[in-house]
Design an enzyme around this catalytic site. Structure first.
Site, PDB file in Angstrom:
ATOM      1  N   ASP A 128       2.264  -1.619  12.429  1.00  0.00           N
ATOM      2  CA  ASP A 128       1.677  -2.885  11.952  1.00  0.00           C
ATOM      3  C   ASP A 128       1.885  -4.000  12.981  1.00  0.00           C
ATOM      4  O   ASP A 128       1.232  -5.043  12.899  1.00  0.00           O
ATOM      5  CB  ASP A 128       2.372  -3.328  10.650  1.00  0.00           C
ATOM      6  CG  ASP A 128       1.575  -2.955   9.402  1.00  0.00           C
ATOM      7  OD1 ASP A 128       0.341  -2.860   9.492  1.00  0.00           O
ATOM      8  OD2 ASP A 128       2.212  -2.776   8.343  1.00  0.00           O
ATOM      9  N   GLN A 142       3.515  -1.667   2.894  1.00  0.00           N
ATOM     10  CA  GLN A 142       2.396  -2.519   2.488  1.00  0.00           C
ATOM     11  C   GLN A 142       2.898  -3.834   1.893  1.00  0.00           C
ATOM     12  O   GLN A 142       3.801  -3.857   1.060  1.00  0.00           O
ATOM     13  CB  GLN A 142       1.518  -1.758   1.470  1.00  0.00           C
ATOM     14  CG  GLN A 142       0.211  -2.457   1.118  1.00  0.00           C
ATOM     15  CD  GLN A 142      -0.760  -2.585   2.288  1.00  0.00           C
ATOM     16  OE1 GLN A 142      -0.729  -1.824   3.245  1.00  0.00           O
ATOM     17  NE2 GLN A 142      -1.629  -3.581   2.232  1.00  0.00           N
ATOM     18  N   LYS A 171      -6.250   3.569   4.075  1.00  0.00           N
ATOM     19  CA  LYS A 171      -5.491   3.945   5.283  1.00  0.00           C
ATOM     20  C   LYS A 171      -5.240   5.460   5.289  1.00  0.00           C
ATOM     21  O   LYS A 171      -5.398   6.125   6.315  1.00  0.00           O
ATOM     22  CB  LYS A 171      -4.169   3.167   5.331  1.00  0.00           C
ATOM     23  CG  LYS A 171      -4.367   1.684   5.641  1.00  0.00           C
ATOM     24  CD  LYS A 171      -3.109   0.842   5.444  1.00  0.00           C
ATOM     25  CE  LYS A 171      -3.423  -0.639   5.643  1.00  0.00           C
ATOM     26  NZ  LYS A 171      -2.281  -1.537   5.421  1.00  0.00           N
TER      27      LYS A 171
HETATM   28  N1  GUN Z   1      -1.129  -6.484   3.533  1.00  0.00           N
HETATM   29  C1  GUN Z   1      -2.290  -7.057   3.944  1.00  0.00           C
HETATM   30  N2  GUN Z   1      -2.589  -6.666   5.204  1.00  0.00           N
HETATM   31  C2  GUN Z   1      -1.585  -5.830   5.589  1.00  0.00           C
HETATM   32  C3  GUN Z   1      -1.340  -5.110   6.797  1.00  0.00           C
HETATM   33  O1  GUN Z   1      -2.085  -5.153   7.777  1.00  0.00           O
HETATM   34  N3  GUN Z   1      -0.197  -4.343   6.798  1.00  0.00           N
HETATM   35  C4  GUN Z   1       0.650  -4.289   5.741  1.00  0.00           C
HETATM   36  N4  GUN Z   1       1.731  -3.539   5.851  1.00  0.00           N
HETATM   37  N5  GUN Z   1       0.442  -4.963   4.614  1.00  0.00           N
HETATM   38  C5  GUN Z   1      -0.672  -5.724   4.540  1.00  0.00           C
END
Ligand code: GUN
Length: 288
Positions: free
Chosen positions: A119, A96, A52
């Protein structure tokens, strides 16, 4: 069989975001800014957050990764989130997942200002999504919808079967596919661990979204000829190679179209997080 190339589609989306970010930077005097909070040392989470951050740089965003040891308290995390909520130089915030057991993910999600919730996990965004109102849509389902749109896959009146009801993928995916929108207007079956005779349910699908987290879970004998297969899985096989939830080699012989792993849904997810952050920056700075 058509291959649904997420690498190609996401590259196009990111090119547009890059132009938008340059324009934002010229107007706002700073780059769009995404903050990612990472707790602990989970290998998968480290890889995702690193990707990311790398993609932020690629599209011209500023990114900050805030890290905490696994023993950080819920109160400490919420205090940091509140500080970021009040910081006008930060446009998007993600925490996350998964989090350690002593931290309630719902409390953390609800602590994030819904305007910075890129998100799309905050109940305000989820509720607005269900009502077809402007909101941040969770990145993976959003990426799948854009992929269906890009490849002009007809969804109206089709029977979609979603395998897995997670908050991040399966549940929002079922809502998006059923909405009165294009893509959308599917008749949706959301299947999960308590579903009886899953194979029969999946065999009825015109569109299958596999988001169960088990390698080779969807096999060729579960697929109606010509079905569209969206594979959200990110598993490792015995050799350590990335593989999805679908037995790709055999299912591709039956499917009408299929997303590969890697190179399908994964790159779309990252692109949509960038897209949400771009939107958040514009809205919060009066540019949208
Ligand atoms: N863990 C797995 N996929 C995601 C996501 O799209 N966002 C976040 N914050 N954690 C994750």
């Amino acid at each position: 069989m058509n291959l649904l190339d997420g690498k190609l589609v996401s590259a196009k989306i990111k090119e547009d975001i890059k132009k938008d970010a340059a324009d934002f930077t010229a107007q706002a005097g700073r780059k769009p800014h995404l903050v990612a909070i990472l707790v602990g040392n989970d290998g998968g989470s480290e890889t995702y957050v690193a990707s990311k951050m790398r993609n932020c740089e690629l599209v011209g965003f500023e990114s900050t990764n805030i890290r905490y040891d696994v023993d950080v308290t819920e109160e400490q995390l919420i205090a940091k989130i509140q500080e970021i909520n009040a910081d006008a130089s930060i446009d998007g915030l993600i925490v996350q997942l998964p989090l350690p057991k002593h931290i309630d993910p719902d409390k953390i999600t609800e602590a994030i200002d819904y305007r910075k919730d890129v998100d799309g996990f905050h109940p305000i965004n989820l509720g607005r999504m269900q009502r077809n109102l402007p909101c941040f849509i969770p990145a993976t389902p959003y990426g799948i919808m854009l992929m269906l749109d890009h490849y002009k896959i007809e969804t109206a009146g089709k029977h979609a079967v979603v395998v897995g009801r997670s908050n991040i993928v399966g549940s929002p995916m079922s809502i998006l596919l059923a909405r009165n929108a294009n893509p959308g207007n599917c008749t949706v079956t959301l299947t999960h661990s308590r579903t009886k005779d899953l194979k029969t349910e999946v065999l009825r699908a015109d569109i299958i979204v596999a988001a169960i987290g088990k390698k080779n879970f969807v096999t060729a004998d579960m697929v109606k000829p010509g079905a569209i297969i969206i594979d959200v899985g990110m598993n490792r096989n015995a050799e350590g190679k990335l593989c999805g939830d679908v037995d790709f080699e055999n299912v591709k012989e039956v499917a009408g179209a299929i997303t590969p792993v890697p190179g399908g849904v994964g790159p779309m997810t990252i692109a949509m997080l960038m897209k949400n952050c771009n939107t958040a920056a514009r809205i919060q700075n009066g540019l949208l």
